[in-house]
Scaffold this motif. Structure first.
Motif, PDB file in Angstrom:
ATOM      1  N   PHE A  62      20.117  -8.462  -2.902  1.00 58.62           N
ATOM      2  CA  PHE A  62      20.154  -9.437  -1.813  1.00 58.62           C
ATOM      3  C   PHE A  62      18.807 -10.144  -1.681  1.00 58.62           C
ATOM      4  N   LEU A  63      17.733  -9.371  -1.683  1.00 55.00           N
ATOM      5  CA  LEU A  63      16.393  -9.947  -1.517  1.00 55.00           C
ATOM      6  C   LEU A  63      15.987 -10.783  -2.725  1.00 55.00           C
ATOM      7  N   GLN A  64      16.448 -10.383  -3.915  1.00 53.64           N
ATOM      8  CA  GLN A  64      16.144 -11.177  -5.113  1.00 53.64           C
ATOM      9  C   GLN A  64      16.744 -12.568  -5.019  1.00 53.64           C
ATOM     10  N   ASP A 102      29.993   0.104   7.653  1.00 54.69           N
ATOM     11  CA  ASP A 102      29.719  -1.010   6.740  1.00 54.69           C
ATOM     12  C   ASP A 102      28.219  -1.244   6.608  1.00 54.69           C
ATOM     13  N   VAL A 103      27.499  -1.114   7.722  1.00 49.84           N
ATOM     14  CA  VAL A 103      26.041  -1.270   7.697  1.00 49.84           C
ATOM     15  C   VAL A 103      25.415  -0.193   6.820  1.00 49.84           C
ATOM     16  N   VAL A 104      25.868   1.047   7.009  1.00 50.90           N
ATOM     17  CA  VAL A 104      25.334   2.163   6.215  1.00 50.90           C
ATOM     18  C   VAL A 104      25.605   1.952   4.727  1.00 50.90           C
ATOM     19  N   VAL A 136      23.295  -0.848   3.383  1.00 52.76           N
ATOM     20  CA  VAL A 136      21.869  -0.523   3.267  1.00 52.76           C
ATOM     21  C   VAL A 136      21.685   0.460   2.113  1.00 52.76           C
ATOM     22  N   ASN A 137      21.861  -0.066   0.952  1.00 49.80           N
ATOM     23  CA  ASN A 137      21.759   0.670  -0.292  1.00 49.80           C
ATOM     24  C   ASN A 137      20.656  -0.007  -1.101  1.00 49.80           C
ATOM     25  N   LEU A 138      19.773   0.781  -1.698  1.00 46.77           N
ATOM     26  CA  LEU A 138      18.598   0.217  -2.351  1.00 46.77           C
ATOM     27  C   LEU A 138      18.961  -0.849  -3.364  1.00 46.77           C
ATOM     28  N   SER A 174      28.515  -7.377   2.671  1.00 45.04           N
ATOM     29  CA  SER A 174      27.556  -8.459   2.474  1.00 45.04           C
ATOM     30  C   SER A 174      27.223  -9.131   3.799  1.00 45.04           C
ATOM     31  N   THR A 175      28.235  -9.315   4.656  1.00 44.65           N
ATOM     32  CA  THR A 175      28.009  -9.922   5.975  1.00 44.65           C
ATOM     33  C   THR A 175      27.148  -9.018   6.847  1.00 44.65           C
TER      34      THR A 175
END
Length: 460
Positions: free
Chosen positions: A246-248, A233-235, A238-240, A95-96
């Motif tokens: 997150f964007l919601q 962790d970044v990879v 970055v999951n749809l 999440s971070t």
């Protein structure tokens, strides 16, 4: 009566210790953040009122972009708090990482905006050529500091969720200390350097931001801290599905913060109609207000963490009782803060030596109004920042802010300023209309309990 006693009894013992441990570092961090603007205003205030007005308007513009970035990180804050409450450490890390990645993207947008349209941004709030010129120079240089804001905010929300906000606060202190020293060197010209005025203040802001981020991230990675995320962790983040969730959460809050902070800039523009004197007095009030509200922001942010932890653990009844108690606590704290501000107005205004006697007298009236405003803002702040958003009730917060500020607050203020040609102090008082509206909307929403939601069930 028994219900009130039950609610108040929910904030004792270990809960109070956790609240204080989280709230005080966040409050200090907000004071330090606000002090950046205050340092610039005080030091440039020794040069003249045009410089005070310019940095005040420019600082309000950068505040809008900073608030947008804070809005972006809110999605990460909500998720991280609930991951921590559910004892999911990998979720905290991912999440971070996602928070940092997305906030850097939005920071790039604001940097380009300030680089390309700085004069247009300044012209919204004033028609003074000197104020526009000074402010435009300041904006163009400080624009790149938005990357430091994005990186610092992303890590700060993770540390808060882990009940470790003191770490980011310590490095914020390093940043503000650097800003003071660099301001002194670059604004007035020391150690053989030329006196650079407002340009020096802008360069100092950028350099101090770099120092803060380099030291913060250097410490976390050297200690191999849980939040010191890596490429994997970044990879994984970055999951749809994760990005969408997150964007919601983030986009409504980001838009909410943009709408709200944009409204503050409009208020600044309305005050600009009264002339440079009203604008200078308001520019003095902006950092003073931010520092005065810092403790309440600390309580509200701590409440968001603790409420989020309880929701993650599915302790719903305890969540509701603590939410009510925390809002009451924030109101009592605001009364004390407002009283202290009013008592200390003379030494506060003495720091702004370039103010004319007329502007000084106007600023004294502004402080009296601000003292009232601090109390009025207490409940809406604790309700929205500390309770409703913790449960992901971001759309309600968005709709309420639009209604309170843009439908009611700004039109009322514009009518007072434009139609009635009221003096600046009455225009400033009209700013508080929206806070009264938020009291009316927030109370029934909290009582409805519709905001109490677990946001991470799909990961469990």
């Amino acid at each position: 009566m028994s219900k009130i006693i039950t609610i108040l009894s929910s904030i004792r013992g270990n809960f109070v210790r956790q609240l204080i441990a989280i709230a005080i570092p966040i409050a200090v961090q907000n004071i330090l953040f606000s002090s950046r603007g205050l340092v610039d205003v005080i030091m440039l205030g020794q040069l003249g009122e045009a410089e005070i007005a310019a940095v005040g308007v420019a600082a309000r513009a950068t505040f809008v972009s900073t608030i947008m970035l804070v809005g972006v990180t809110t999605g990460g804050a909500l998720l991280t708090a609930q991951y921590w409450g559910a004892v999911n450490k990998q979720g905290v890390r991912e999440s971070t990482a996602l928070t940092c990645l997305i906030s850097m993207f939005f920071a790039t947008i604001t940097v380009l905006l300030f680089l390309l349209f700085s004069e247009s941004v300044m012209a919204v709030a004033t028609d003074s050529p000197d104020v526009i010129r000074f402010g435009s120079e300041y904006l163009q240089i400080t624009s790149v500091s938005m990357y430091a804001v994005a990186m610092g905010s992303s890590m700060a929300v993770g540390l808060r969720a882990m009940h470790k906000p003191g770490i980011s606060t310590f490095f914020s202190a390093i940043g503000i200390g650097s800003n003071v020293v660099l301001n002194w060197i670059l604004i007035f010209g020391h150690f053989g350097l030329p006196a650079m005025g407002i340009v020096g203040a802008a360069i100092a802001t950028v350099l101090s931001g770099v120092i803060e981020i380099v030291t913060l991230y250097g410490y976390l990675y050297r200690k191999q801290h849980l939040l010191a995320f890596g490429w994997y962790d970044v990879v994984a983040a970055v999951n749809l599905r994760k990005v969408k969730r997150f964007l919601q959460l983030s986009l409504p809050t980001t838009f909410n913060f943009l709408i709200w902070s944009g409204g503050l800039f409009v208020y600044h523009a309305i005050m600009g109609l009264s002339g440079v004197q009203g604008l200078a007095a308001l520019s003095v009030m902006t950092p003073v207000e931010s520092i005065s509200l810092s403790f309440m922001i600390g309580i509200s942010s701590a409440a968001a963490v603790l409420v989020g932890n309880q929701l993650g653990a599915k302790e719903y009844e305890k969540t509701y009782e603590q939410a009510i108690a925390l809002t009451i606590l924030c109101v009592f704290a605001s009364i004390v803060i407002a009283f202290l501000l009013y008592l200390l107005q003379t030494p506060i205004l003495d720091a702004f030596s370039a103010l004319t006697p007329e502007t000084r007298a106007l600023a004294e009236k502004f402080i009296a109004i601000l003292s009232i405003g601090i109390v009025l803002r207490s409940f809406p702040m604790s309700a929205i920042v500390g309770v409703l958003r913790a449960g992901g009730d971001v759309k309600f917060c968005l709709y309420q802010d639009i209604c309170a500020q843009w439908v009611i607050g700004i039109p009322v203020t514009a009518i007072v300023a434009v139609m009635f040609h009221a003096p600046p102090e009455w225009v400033y008082l009209a700013f508080l209309t929206e806070e009264c509206v938020k009291w009316i909307g927030s109370i029934p929403r909290i009582r409805s309990k519709k905001w109490m939601r677990n946001l991470i069930d799909s990961d469990m």
